[in-house]
Design a protein around this motif. Structure first.
Motif, mmCIF file in Angstrom:
data_model
loop_
_atom_site.group_PDB
_atom_site.id
_atom_site.type_symbol
_atom_site.label_atom_id
_atom_site.label_comp_id
_atom_site.label_asym_id
_atom_site.label_seq_id
_atom_site.Cartn_x
_atom_site.Cartn_y
_atom_site.Cartn_z
ATOM 1 N N UNK A 112 0.815 -1.209 0.000
ATOM 2 C CA UNK A 112 0.000 0.000 0.000
ATOM 3 C C UNK A 112 0.853 1.265 0.000
ATOM 4 N N UNK A 113 1.793 1.353 0.945
ATOM 5 C CA UNK A 113 2.647 2.541 1.003
ATOM 6 C C UNK A 113 3.504 2.663 -0.245
ATOM 7 N N UNK A 114 3.947 1.534 -0.775
ATOM 8 C CA UNK A 114 4.760 1.568 -1.973
ATOM 9 C C UNK A 114 3.998 2.096 -3.168
ATOM 10 N N UNK A 115 2.723 1.688 -3.316
ATOM 11 C CA UNK A 115 1.926 2.188 -4.441
ATOM 12 C C UNK A 115 1.706 3.696 -4.327
ATOM 13 N N UNK A 116 1.471 4.166 -3.099
ATOM 14 C CA UNK A 116 1.317 5.616 -2.905
ATOM 15 C C UNK A 116 2.602 6.344 -3.288
ATOM 16 N N UNK A 117 3.758 5.800 -2.834
ATOM 17 C CA UNK A 117 5.041 6.434 -3.145
ATOM 18 C C UNK A 117 5.312 6.420 -4.641
ATOM 19 N N UNK A 118 4.945 5.327 -5.326
ATOM 20 C CA UNK A 118 5.134 5.240 -6.773
ATOM 21 C C UNK A 118 4.287 6.300 -7.480
ATOM 22 N N UNK A 119 3.044 6.459 -7.001
ATOM 23 C CA UNK A 119 2.189 7.481 -7.597
ATOM 24 C C UNK A 119 2.761 8.876 -7.443
ATOM 25 N N UNK A 120 3.271 9.184 -6.243
ATOM 26 C CA UNK A 120 3.877 10.504 -6.014
ATOM 27 C C UNK A 120 5.125 10.686 -6.866
ATOM 28 N N UNK A 121 5.924 9.651 -6.992
ATOM 29 C CA UNK A 121 7.145 9.745 -7.802
ATOM 30 C C UNK A 121 6.807 9.957 -9.270
ATOM 31 N N UNK A 122 5.791 9.252 -9.761
ATOM 32 C CA UNK A 122 5.377 9.435 -11.153
ATOM 33 C C UNK A 122 4.871 10.853 -11.385
ATOM 34 N N UNK A 123 4.097 11.375 -10.429
ATOM 35 C CA UNK A 123 3.596 12.748 -10.550
ATOM 36 C C UNK A 123 4.749 13.744 -10.565
ATOM 37 N N UNK A 124 5.759 13.507 -9.691
ATOM 38 C CA UNK A 124 6.920 14.398 -9.659
ATOM 39 C C UNK A 124 7.692 14.333 -10.968
ATOM 40 N N UNK A 125 7.819 13.140 -11.539
ATOM 41 C CA UNK A 125 8.538 13.001 -12.810
ATOM 42 C C UNK A 125 7.812 13.752 -13.929
ATOM 43 N N UNK A 126 6.473 13.608 -13.951
ATOM 44 C CA UNK A 126 5.696 14.313 -14.980
ATOM 45 C C UNK A 126 5.814 15.821 -14.801
ATOM 46 N N UNK A 127 5.752 16.267 -13.534
ATOM 47 C CA UNK A 127 5.872 17.705 -13.257
ATOM 48 C C UNK A 127 7.248 18.218 -13.639
ATOM 49 N N UNK A 128 8.301 17.465 -13.342
ATOM 50 C CA UNK A 128 9.650 17.886 -13.692
ATOM 51 C C UNK A 128 9.839 17.988 -15.202
ATOM 52 N N UNK A 129 9.332 17.009 -15.926
ATOM 53 C CA UNK A 129 9.439 17.064 -17.396
ATOM 54 C C UNK A 129 8.675 18.269 -17.951
ATOM 55 N N UNK A 130 7.482 18.478 -17.415
ATOM 56 C CA UNK A 130 6.680 19.624 -17.888
ATOM 57 C C UNK A 130 7.375 20.940 -17.560
ATOM 58 N N UNK A 131 8.062 20.986 -16.396
ATOM 59 C CA UNK A 131 8.780 22.194 -16.003
ATOM 60 C C UNK A 131 9.851 22.547 -17.027
ATOM 61 N N UNK A 132 10.587 21.541 -17.456
ATOM 62 C CA UNK A 132 11.660 21.810 -18.418
ATOM 63 C C UNK A 132 11.111 22.086 -19.823
#
Length: 403
Positions: A112-132
């Protein structure tokens, strides 16, 4: 990582090494692109952020808290995420580091905690790519989301296989333990069966013969000093009985057939037993044989001879009889042995119900011999009416020896 991760297998070690190489390789690519590519980011900033992340990542596997508790693992992952965010801000190539982070989060934090962390990491990756890219588009989110899905399926599948493997290992351990217990039980049963067999053999041979020797020596003692010739005869009979006992004892060691049966049919051995009993005790014992005599298998002949020895021994010691009759009957597919005496008799039910250890071993031994060969054993007796023992064994004629 505290329990399952404490057991490392060759496959787990290879996967861990590949994950380390993947992180190191992606950081090196980010630094190299910052140094040589036009859109790789500021080389100094990328180098500093990559070095910080590499340092945090390198320290984590060496910390005992990361391996022993999920709380320690979560703190390390949080710090690693902060340094990764620095790499992600410094260069768009930092988005690829989200993929190894997925594996770490799923492996260290639980489902459960791992899936939440994966979701947050994916969101951060998408946000970082969009930022650049200075813009958000759906195509840019496919890579991080697809990587998250692949990592999740891989880790969950591996964990399922691991649990199945552990269950199989547990079942194999239980099966091994059960087989060991079964082997020990078979061994114990074999030991008990062998002890019972030896007890029957000793009772029906050595004990009976020793009892006869005792009676003969008492008779010799009573004859002395007036009747020295009679006493000498009793002593000679006792000596012969002792010799027979010695032969029986040697047979136990050699595990051969009884000396009384060596080369002779059962009827001859029984005739010799009756004559010996009469000579030792003075009790007239007669043998009667009916039916067509055939040579029986050794197991049946030994059992019938031992039962006859035990029965006549009981008659001599306890019955106070004036005569005894032994009848051997050959029938189609069956052989019967009957031993009768006109002695004092007894109550078979009372003897079988004795619990004081004085009930005797003879009757149970005879019954056990008959039942071991699929036969029947009956006792008919009453106080003052004598005793009759009957044994019936299903047998087939022994195979004739070849030329």
């Amino acid at each position: 990582m505290a329990t399952e991760r404490s057991r490392t297998t060759p496959v787990a070690l290879v996967l861990r090494l590949c994950l380390h190489l993947l992180v190191a390789g992606l950081l090196a690519i980010a630094v190299a692109r910052a140094a040589f590519a036009a859109r790789g980011g500021d080389p100094a900033a990328v180098g500093a952020a990559a070095s910080a992340m590499a340092a945090v990542y390198a320290v984590g596997p060496r910390l005992a808290a990361v391996h022993r508790s999920r709380r320690g693992a979560a703190l390390w992952l949080a710090l690693l995420g902060v340094t990764w965010a620095g790499v992600l801000v410094a260069t768009q190539d930092g988005v690829w580091l989200a993929f190894p982070l997925y594996f770490l989060e799923l492996h260290l934090l639980g489902r459960r905690s791992g899936l939440v962390a994966v979701g947050l990491t994916a969101a951060a990756a998408i946000a970082g790519w969009s930022f650049h890219q200075h813009a958000f588009n759906l195509a840019a989110s496919i890579g991080p989301l697809l990587g998250a899905a692949v990592a999740t399926a891989t880790v969950l599948g591996y964990q399922a296989l691991y649990r199945e493997s552990e269950e199989r290992r547990r079942l194999i351990d239980e099966l091994t333990a059960a087989r060991a217990d079964l082997a020990a039980a078979h061994h114990a049963a074999g030991v008990l069966a062998e002890r019972e067999r030896l007890a029957r053999e000793i009772h029906d041979t050595l004990a009976q013969s020793l009892s006869s020797i005792q009676l003969l020596l008492r008779a010799a003692q009573r004859a002395l000093p007036e009747r020295t010739e009679a006493a000498a005869g009793y002593v000679e009979q006792a000596r012969q009985a002792a010799q027979d006992n010695l032969d029986e004892a040697r047979r136990f060691v050699r595990a051969l057939t009884p000396p009384a049966l060596d080369g002779d049919p059962l009827s001859v051995a029984l005739e010799r037993l009756c004559a010996t009993t009469t000579a030792h005790s003075g009790l007239p014992v007669h043998l009667h044989v009916s039916g067509e005599q055939v040579r029986l298998p050794a197991a049946q002949e030994v059992a019938l001879l031992r039962i006859a020895q035990s029965a006549l021994g009981n008659t001599v010691r306890h019955a106070k009889a004036s005569r005894a009759e032994v009848t051997l009957s050959y029938m189609e597919g069956e052989v019967a042995l009957d031993v009768f005496d006109d002695g004092a008799g007894f109550d078979p039910a009372a003897v079988a119900g004795r619990t004081d250890g004085e009930g005797g071993f003879g009757l149970p031994s005879m019954r056990a011999r008959a039942r071991a060969l699929g036969g029947s054993f009956t006792v008919e007796s009453a106080p003052g009416e004598g005793t009759a023992l009957a044994v019936q064994l299903p047998v087939a004629p022994a195979p004739e020896a070849g030329p």
